[in-house]
Each structure stands twice: as structure tokens, then as C-alpha cells.
Scaffold this active site. Structure first.
Site, mmCIF file in Angstrom:
data_model
loop_
_atom_site.group_PDB
_atom_site.id
_atom_site.type_symbol
_atom_site.label_atom_id
_atom_site.label_comp_id
_atom_site.label_asym_id
_atom_site.label_seq_id
_atom_site.Cartn_x
_atom_site.Cartn_y
_atom_site.Cartn_z
ATOM 1 N N ALA A 168 0.609 -0.736 7.029
ATOM 2 C CA ALA A 168 1.375 -1.018 8.236
ATOM 3 C C ALA A 168 2.727 -0.334 8.095
ATOM 4 C CB ALA A 168 1.566 -2.525 8.384
ATOM 5 N N GLY A 203 -2.724 -2.043 5.312
ATOM 6 C CA GLY A 203 -3.533 -1.908 6.524
ATOM 7 C C GLY A 203 -4.504 -0.735 6.465
ATOM 8 N N GLU A 212 -7.379 -2.067 4.645
ATOM 9 C CA GLU A 212 -8.022 -3.042 5.541
ATOM 10 C C GLU A 212 -8.835 -2.349 6.635
ATOM 11 O OE1 GLU A 212 -4.084 -4.991 5.947
ATOM 12 O OE2 GLU A 212 -5.227 -6.850 5.944
ATOM 13 N N GLU A 271 0.812 -5.945 -0.329
ATOM 14 C CA GLU A 271 1.669 -6.771 0.546
ATOM 15 C C GLU A 271 2.515 -7.775 -0.223
ATOM 16 O OE1 GLU A 271 -1.461 -6.009 1.158
ATOM 17 O OE2 GLU A 271 -1.672 -5.344 3.228
HETATM 18 N N1 COA Z 1 5.546 2.299 6.296
HETATM 19 C C1 COA Z 1 6.523 3.122 6.738
HETATM 20 N N2 COA Z 1 6.785 4.306 6.154
HETATM 21 C C2 COA Z 1 6.030 4.683 5.107
HETATM 22 C C3 COA Z 1 5.005 3.871 4.603
HETATM 23 C C4 COA Z 1 4.766 2.636 5.248
HETATM 24 N N3 COA Z 1 3.781 1.804 4.861
HETATM 25 N N4 COA Z 1 4.434 4.492 3.545
HETATM 26 C C5 COA Z 1 5.097 5.659 3.412
HETATM 27 N N5 COA Z 1 6.047 5.766 4.345
HETATM 28 C C6 COA Z 1 6.972 6.885 4.546
HETATM 29 C C7 COA Z 1 8.109 6.884 3.535
HETATM 30 O O1 COA Z 1 9.128 5.982 3.929
HETATM 31 C C8 COA Z 1 8.546 8.326 3.577
HETATM 32 O O2 COA Z 1 9.295 8.531 4.736
HETATM 33 P P1 COA Z 1 10.664 9.412 4.677
HETATM 34 O O3 COA Z 1 10.205 10.778 4.240
HETATM 35 O O4 COA Z 1 11.168 9.395 6.084
HETATM 36 O O5 COA Z 1 11.548 8.749 3.678
HETATM 37 C C9 COA Z 1 7.217 9.060 3.772
HETATM 38 O O6 COA Z 1 6.305 8.115 4.327
HETATM 39 C C10 COA Z 1 6.626 9.594 2.477
HETATM 40 O O7 COA Z 1 6.495 8.518 1.572
HETATM 41 P P2 COA Z 1 7.092 8.548 0.081
HETATM 42 O O8 COA Z 1 7.282 7.129 -0.353
HETATM 43 O O9 COA Z 1 8.271 9.449 0.020
HETATM 44 O O10 COA Z 1 5.866 9.222 -0.706
HETATM 45 P P3 COA Z 1 5.497 9.013 -2.249
HETATM 46 O O11 COA Z 1 4.428 9.993 -2.523
HETATM 47 O O12 COA Z 1 6.702 8.998 -3.098
HETATM 48 O O13 COA Z 1 4.852 7.527 -2.324
HETATM 49 C C11 COA Z 1 3.410 5.724 -1.580
HETATM 50 C C12 COA Z 1 3.648 7.253 -1.659
HETATM 51 C C13 COA Z 1 2.205 5.492 -0.699
HETATM 52 C C14 COA Z 1 3.151 5.177 -3.007
HETATM 53 C C15 COA Z 1 4.674 5.026 -1.005
HETATM 54 O O14 COA Z 1 5.016 5.687 0.206
HETATM 55 C C16 COA Z 1 4.483 3.570 -0.694
HETATM 56 O O15 COA Z 1 4.506 2.742 -1.599
HETATM 57 N N6 COA Z 1 4.302 3.219 0.607
HETATM 58 C C17 COA Z 1 4.206 1.860 1.059
HETATM 59 C C18 COA Z 1 2.826 1.296 0.759
HETATM 60 C C19 COA Z 1 2.747 -0.171 1.191
HETATM 61 O O16 COA Z 1 3.418 -1.032 0.682
HETATM 62 N N7 COA Z 1 1.857 -0.413 2.173
HETATM 63 C C20 COA Z 1 1.611 -1.742 2.668
HETATM 64 C C21 COA Z 1 2.488 -2.040 3.826
HETATM 65 S S1 COA Z 1 2.204 -3.700 4.422
#
Ligand code: COA
Length: 258
Positions: A65, A109, A112, A132
Site C-alpha cells: 500500500a 498489499g 496480498e 505491516e
Molecule cells: N509506499 C510508498 N512509497 C513507496 C513504497 C510504499 N509502500 N515502497 C517504495 N516506495 C517508494 C520510496 O519511497 C521511493 O520513493 P522516492 O524515490 O520518491 O524516495 C521509491 O519507491 C523507491 O523505493 P526505495 O525505498 O528507494 O527502494 P529500495 O530499493 O531502497 O527499497 C523496498 C525497496 C521495497 C525494500 C523499500 O522501498 C520498502 O521497504 N518499501 C516499503 C515496503 C512496505 O513496508 N510495504 C508495506 C506497506 S503497508
């Protein structure tokens, strides 16, 4: 129908829905969820579609999400979860097979939504998790329910409580994904799998999906009764006659979906 946050392409009777916010790793904001709902409705309704592939643009499938849109009141957050659940359920109850082609991160999500599809094929670079708890939340799009159904309660609770991210090989080992493919072969493998399914009788495919979905949560006796009714209904179909005649005549069947 036009879309901004996803794309929908139809070729060879396969609708490919691609979440298209690669700069945000395809995170699901409310607009994306709404477009996914319209896209699966369109795929379900179109006569020129027999199956659906869901995938993500760029290096992620769906990284969850959209976290920037999660700060809401309890009432708003509950409504957000419910809206997503309705959309995800459309993938699960589609009478046409839905395959998640998981090309990268499938977190929160994303995991999911992949679980709401009928099958999951993963690229060897795919990563899965329900992180989450790290945000002070529980999954809101069915993760606490579909994950234990797919991998068992103990393994589901391990993923849910640790928030750990697992790779495709581990996801395959625990039964979260059906198959793992080299990245360049993922979409081709999903298309081949769908083509194999779509060569079968459409009403029979829909019947299997409905019997599994509806029967899963019923007592066995009621679920078996549902299956027997489905069997009886399909026995009266033109495709059943065609399938049996073709077998006896040693020719390929020509199914029409009637
Ligand atoms: N919601 C909003 N933005 C997200 C996102 C999410 N779930 N997952 C990634 N992004 C965005 C980042 O904020 C970043 O945006 P920016 O360039 O404007 O700063 C972009 O996507 C790239 O992500 P980044 O974190 O820089 O890539 P990474 O390779 O270092 O890490 C992940 C990848 C997937 C490990 C990391 O993005 C992450 O942990 N995301 C959240 C996952 C999560 O908790 N999902 C459940 C949500 S309920």
C-alpha cells in the site's frame, strides 16, 4: 476504457494488467486500487479475454500500500481496507483464471494481491513479505486470512510477526508461489500456463474456481454437495458433450463456452 496508473493490454485472449508507478515501486494508492477494480471488471466482462496476468512495471511487482496515504482516521482506514478487499476479491472470484506474474517486490498489499490471484509465478528476483507490523499495522487486504490458507498457520504467523522478506526460492518452498522462472521467461511462462488452461472448457474453468472458492470455507459435506451440483450443471453443457465426443473420436475439442 482509459487508465493512468495501470495499463491493460489484450493479446491472444490474455489481458495483461500492469501496475505502472515504477518510480514508487508500484505502491497501491487509492487511485491505483480503483483502476485495478475497473481493469479486472473489464477483463471479466470482455468476450475477447479468457485469462488475466497481473504484473508490475519496472523492478517491483507491488511494494505494498502507498505508505504516504496511510495516515487516516480509524474510520477512513477501515473504509480504505474494505475498498481494497472488494477489488482483490474480484481477482479471486474471476471466472477466468488470474495469474500474478511476480517480477520483483511483492510486499504488503502486493503480496496480498498476488495471493488473491489464482496462481503465482515468480521471477527468481521476486521478494515476498508482510511487513505491516514494522509500521504498527496489520495487513488490511486479506493477508492475515489468505496467507495461512496458502502456507499454513505457523509459517503465516512467522511472516506476519517478523515482517521478514523472503526470496522466491523460499516462497516456492513454503507453497506461496507455484513456480519460479528466470526473469526474462516470467511473462512467457505465465502466458503458456494460461494458454494451457484456456484450451479447456471455459465453463469448467469457472466451475473449478467457484467450487474451490466457495467450498473452501464450507463444511466438507456442504462443499461436496456444491461440487456435485456443479458437476450436474456442467454435464448438461454443450462443451461437456463436445469434450467427451472429441475424446472418443480422438480429435481436439472445440469449446464454445456454452
Ligand atoms: N509506499 C510508498 N512509497 C513507496 C513504497 C510504499 N509502500 N515502497 C517504495 N516506495 C517508494 C520510496 O519511497 C521511493 O520513493 P522516492 O524515490 O520518491 O524516495 C521509491 O519507491 C523507491 O523505493 P526505495 O525505498 O528507494 O527502494 P529500495 O530499493 O531502497 O527499497 C523496498 C525497496 C521495497 C525494500 C523499500 O522501498 C520498502 O521497504 N518499501 C516499503 C515496503 C512496505 O513496508 N510495504 C508495506 C506497506 S503497508
Amino acid at each position: 476504457m482509459s487508465y493512468e496508473l495501470i495499463t491493460l493490454d489484450v493479446a491472444d485472449r490474455i489481458a495483461t494488467i500492469t501496475v505502472n508507478r515504477p518510480d514508487k515501486l508500484n505502491a497501491l494508492n487509492s487511485g491505483t486500487i480503483a483502476e485495478l477494480g475497473r481493469a479486472i471488471d473489464e477483463a471479466r466482462e470482455r468476450d475477447d479475454v479468457g485469462g488475466v496476468i497481473l504484473t508490475g512495471a519496472g523492478r517491483a511487482f507491488i511494494a505494498g500500500a502507498d505508505i504516504s496515504g496511510l495516515a487516516k482516521s480509524s474510520v477512513e482506514a477501515k473504509a480504505l481496507a474494505q475498498r481494497g478487499q472488494v477489488v482483490f476479491r474480484k481477482f479471486e472470484t474471476s471466472p477466468k483464471p488470474t495469474i500474478a506474474a511476480v517480477n520483483g517486490f511483492a510486499l504488503g498489499g502486493g503480496c496480498e494481491l498476488a495471493m488473491a490471484c489464482h496462481l503465482r509465478l515468480a521471477s527468481e528476483h521476486a521478494k515476498f513479505g508482510q511487513p505491516e507490523v514494522k509500521l504498527g499495522l496489520v495487513p488490511g487486504y486479506g493477508g492475515t486470512q489468505r496467507l495461512p490458507r496458502l502456507v499454513g498457520k505457523g509459517r503465516a504467523l512467522q511472516l506476519l510477526l517478523t515482517g521478514e522478506i523472503i526470496d522466491a526460492a523460499e516462497a516456492f518452498r513454503i507453497g506461496l508461489v507455484n513456480r519460479v522462472h528466470p526473469a526474462g521467461e516470467l511473462i512467457g511462462a505465465a502466458r503458456t500456463m494460461l494458454a494451457t488452461m484456456m484450451a479447456n472448457a471455459p465453463l469448467a474453468l469457472a466451475g473449478c474456481i467457484e467450487a474451490v472458492n466457495r467450498g473452501y470455507d464450507l463444511p466438507l459435506e456442504e462443499a461436496n454437495a456444491l461440487e456435485a451440483t456443479m458437476f450436474g450443471v456442467l454435464a448438461g453443457s454443450e462443451d461437456m458433450r463436445e469434450g467427451t465426443e472429441a475424446f472418443l473420436a480422438k480429435r481436439a475439442p472445440q469449446f464454445t463456452g456454452r
